[in-house]
Design a protein around this motif. Structure first.
Motif, short mmCIF file in Angstrom:
data_model
loop_
_atom_site.label_atom_id
_atom_site.label_comp_id
_atom_site.label_asym_id
_atom_site.label_seq_id
_atom_site.Cartn_x
_atom_site.Cartn_y
_atom_site.Cartn_z
N ARG A 6 0.83 -1.20 0.00
CA ARG A 6 0.00 0.00 0.00
C ARG A 6 0.86 1.25 0.00
O ARG A 6 1.21 1.78 1.05
CB ARG A 6 -0.90 -0.01 1.24
N PRO A 7 1.25 1.76 -1.19
CA PRO A 7 2.13 2.93 -1.23
C PRO A 7 1.43 4.18 -0.69
O PRO A 7 0.21 4.31 -0.81
CB PRO A 7 2.44 3.10 -2.72
N THR A 8 2.21 5.06 -0.08
CA THR A 8 1.68 6.36 0.37
C THR A 8 2.53 7.45 -0.32
O THR A 8 3.16 7.17 -1.33
CB THR A 8 1.78 6.48 1.90
N ASP A 9 2.55 8.65 0.27
CA ASP A 9 3.34 9.68 -0.43
C ASP A 9 4.66 9.95 0.30
O ASP A 9 5.24 11.01 0.16
CB ASP A 9 2.52 10.97 -0.56
N ASP A 10 5.15 8.97 1.07
CA ASP A 10 6.41 9.19 1.78
C ASP A 10 7.60 8.70 0.94
O ASP A 10 7.44 8.12 -0.13
CB ASP A 10 6.36 8.55 3.17
N LEU A 11 8.81 8.96 1.50
CA LEU A 11 10.03 8.61 0.77
C LEU A 11 10.25 7.11 0.64
O LEU A 11 10.80 6.64 -0.36
CB LEU A 11 11.24 9.20 1.51
N LEU A 12 9.81 6.34 1.65
CA LEU A 12 9.94 4.88 1.53
C LEU A 12 9.14 4.39 0.34
O LEU A 12 9.60 3.55 -0.44
CB LEU A 12 9.45 4.19 2.81
N SER A 13 7.93 4.94 0.18
CA SER A 13 7.11 4.54 -0.98
C SER A 13 7.80 4.94 -2.28
O SER A 13 7.79 4.19 -3.26
CB SER A 13 5.73 5.21 -0.92
N ALA A 14 8.43 6.14 -2.26
CA ALA A 14 9.12 6.60 -3.48
C ALA A 14 10.26 5.65 -3.83
O ALA A 14 10.47 5.33 -5.01
CB ALA A 14 9.65 8.02 -3.27
N LEU A 15 10.97 5.16 -2.80
CA LEU A 15 12.07 4.21 -3.08
C LEU A 15 11.52 2.91 -3.65
O LEU A 15 12.06 2.35 -4.61
CB LEU A 15 12.84 3.91 -1.79
N VAL A 16 10.42 2.44 -3.07
CA VAL A 16 9.81 1.20 -3.55
C VAL A 16 9.32 1.36 -5.00
O VAL A 16 9.51 0.49 -5.85
CB VAL A 16 8.64 0.81 -2.61
N GLN A 17 8.71 2.52 -5.27
CA GLN A 17 8.20 2.76 -6.63
C GLN A 17 9.35 2.90 -7.62
O GLN A 17 9.27 2.43 -8.75
CB GLN A 17 7.30 3.99 -6.65
N ALA A 18 10.44 3.52 -7.17
CA ALA A 18 11.61 3.66 -8.05
C ALA A 18 12.16 2.28 -8.37
O ALA A 18 12.58 2.01 -9.50
CB ALA A 18 12.68 4.51 -7.36
N GLN A 19 12.11 1.40 -7.39
CA GLN A 19 12.61 0.04 -7.62
C GLN A 19 11.74 -0.68 -8.65
O GLN A 19 12.24 -1.37 -9.53
CB GLN A 19 12.65 -0.74 -6.31
N ALA A 20 10.43 -0.47 -8.54
CA ALA A 20 9.52 -1.13 -9.48
C ALA A 20 9.78 -0.64 -10.91
O ALA A 20 9.67 -1.38 -11.87
CB ALA A 20 8.08 -0.86 -9.07
N ALA A 21 10.19 0.66 -11.02
CA ALA A 21 10.38 1.24 -12.35
C ALA A 21 11.78 0.96 -12.89
O ALA A 21 12.04 1.15 -14.07
CB ALA A 21 10.13 2.75 -12.27
N ASP A 22 12.70 0.57 -12.03
CA ASP A 22 14.09 0.44 -12.45
C ASP A 22 14.66 -0.82 -11.81
O ASP A 22 14.99 -0.86 -10.64
CB ASP A 22 14.88 1.68 -11.95
N ASP A 23 14.80 -1.87 -12.61
CA ASP A 23 15.16 -3.14 -12.00
C ASP A 23 16.63 -3.20 -11.55
O ASP A 23 17.10 -4.22 -11.08
CB ASP A 23 14.81 -4.31 -12.93
N ARG A 24 17.36 -2.07 -11.72
CA ARG A 24 18.74 -2.08 -11.23
C ARG A 24 18.83 -1.78 -9.73
O ARG A 24 19.87 -1.90 -9.13
CB ARG A 24 19.60 -1.06 -11.99
N LEU A 25 17.71 -1.33 -9.15
CA LEU A 25 17.74 -1.01 -7.72
C LEU A 25 17.40 -2.28 -6.92
O LEU A 25 16.29 -2.78 -7.00
CB LEU A 25 16.73 0.11 -7.43
N THR A 26 18.38 -2.78 -6.21
CA THR A 26 18.17 -4.05 -5.50
C THR A 26 17.44 -3.82 -4.18
O THR A 26 17.42 -2.70 -3.66
CB THR A 26 19.52 -4.72 -5.19
N ASP A 27 16.90 -4.89 -3.60
CA ASP A 27 16.26 -4.82 -2.28
C ASP A 27 17.24 -4.28 -1.25
O ASP A 27 16.91 -3.47 -0.40
CB ASP A 27 15.83 -6.21 -1.81
#
Ligand code: HEM
Length: 406
Positions: free
Chosen positions: A213-234
């Motif tokens: 459940r994404p929100t508008d915080d930075l953790l969500s932004a990191l998670v969304q960036a990961q979804a958009a860019d598969d070079r960002l690892t867990d």
């Protein structure tokens, strides 16, 4: 070219800087080191620079880079991946080099532009007033507990998305983890590793919630960036979330506590800050210079260059004592004096170059609001003599600081 100085006095001074009481008052030691030579060699082979210009070069010049994680083997940690404290640090942007650094920094930098940060002003002003209200009515308070920790941890906690009731638990964990920025010993690792693992596990739980459940915080932004860019690892999501959270409060807590001690040692400057709101901005620069929350930064030379009149070759490790550069009399006249209206002040406290502190606008804003408000509300604030310093130099601050409010 002269040889790089390494003599018993240099070694003794550097040794004093690795423990108390030398860590608590490093400035006379820095001054003596600078007098001996602008560049000296420590017993582990690293070069140490103490002049303003040389420190600036070390953090800014692209011929110097962070020690690549793979080289950690050379400095005694072939198994760094097995240590959560080292692993978490050396997979964060703080210690990575381009292109990984560029990729990670780009992902979060938009959250920290001066404009985005300025938009937080009303919320920070409210938090400051609430914390001052909380101090009012108590004759004596621990300033770290009552103000210097809660302000920045709540600001970065809101931005990142760490729930309010969970923030306080990170205070000791982050202190223990960040001891690896000092001399790393088995004792340090024995405390830092479980702390880093606990931070990671906690953030992993929050990251998982944001995936659902994404929100508008930075953790969500990191998670969304990961979804958009598969070079960002867990791993990178977690290391950088941990870095942002830890750097977001520990250093600013120290700026506020170091700043208050400096001001209370110069009561006329404290009074001036209460009277002159226009001094908020230069005052914070001067407090950053006077007793920097971050005192050193290390690099490795990737192409020969000159430092302190000596040619330094590829592969040399260099430590820039930023706090020493901030007290270089060749750059700052009468460096031991606290002058809130000091002209042409450009301390090295936020580093420089590509690793220049991402949170600098945020830390500045918090301190520019907090310290003048404190001086207005408590004009008779006084030290009680009961202060507990953090036993560290890389991050310089207090764990407890008792003050009388009136
Ligand atoms: C007074 C408070 C602060 C001080 C003195 C400070 C100091 C520094 C310094 C010296 C560096 C560069 C280290 C190096 O080059 O080796 C740095 C990097 C960094 N700081 Fe801060 N910092 C402060 C507050 C903050 C805040 C509030 C945040 C987060 C919101 C933050 C996040 C970061 C990050 C993410 C980096 C790594 C940037 C990169 O490697 O590109 N800092 N900080």
């Amino acid at each position: 070219m002269p040889d790089i100085v390494q003599n018993p006095e240099v070694l003794a001074l550097l040794d004093e800087l690795t423990r108390m009481p030398g860590r608590a008052d490093p400035y006379p030691r820095y001054a003596r080191l600078r007098e001996i030579s602008p560049v000296v060699r420590a017993d582990d082979g690293a070069l140490v620079v103490t002049g303003y210009g040389d420190c600036a070069t070390v953090v800014r010049d692209p011929r110097l880079q962070h020690l690549p994680a793979d080289m950690l083997a050379f400095v005694g940690f072939p198994d760094w991946r097995e240590h959560p404290a080292l692993h978490q640090l050396f997979t964060s942007m703080l210690t990575l080099n381009p292109p990984d650094h560029t990729r990670l920094r780009r992902l979060v930098s938009s959250a920290f532009t001066p404009r985005r940060v300025e938009a937080l002003r009303p919320a920070i002003e409210r938090m400051v007033q609430d914390l001052l209200d909380g101090m009012d009515g108590h004759d004596e308070v621990d300033f770290v507990e009552a103000f210097a920790f809660p302000l920045p941890v709540n600001v970065i906690g809101e931005l990142l998305g760490v729930p309010a009731q969970e923030r306080a638990g990170f205070q000791t964990l982050v202190r223990d983890w960040t001891q690896v920025l000092e001399v790393i010993t088995p004792d340090v690792l024995a405390r830092a590793d479980p702390a880093a693992a606990a931070i990671r596990d906690h953030l992993a739980g929050l990251v998982e919630q944001r995936r659902q459940r994404p929100t508008d915080d930075l953790l969500s932004a990191l998670v969304q960036a990961q979804a958009a860019d598969d070079r960002l690892t867990d791993e990178e999501v977690l290391s950088n979330a941990a870095l942002l959270f830890a750097a977001g409060f520990e250093t600013t807590t120290n700026l506020l506590a170091n700043g208050v001690v400096a001001l209370l040692h110069h009561p006329e400057q404290y009074a001036l800050l209460g009277r002159r709101p226009d001094l908020a901005q230069p005052a914070v620069e001067e407090l950053l210079r006077y007793d920097s929350p971050v005192q050193l930064s290390s690099r490795v030379v990737t192409a020969p260059l000159e430092l302190g009149g000596v040619t330094v070759g590829e592969g040399e490790r260099v430590v820039a004592y930023l706090g020493a550069g901030n007290h270089d009399p060749a750059r700052f006249p009468d460096p031991g004096a606290l002058r809130l209206d000091r002209a042409d002040n450009a301390p090295l406290s936020f580093g420089g170059g590509i690793h220049y502190c991402l949170g600098a606008p945020l830390a500045r804003l918090e301190a520019q609001i907090a310290l003048p408000a404190l001086a207005r509300r408590f004009p008779s604030l006084a030290l009680t003599g009961q202060a507990q310093r953090r036993d560290s130099l890389s991050l310089k601050g207090y764990t407890s600081l008792r003050l009388r409010t009136g």
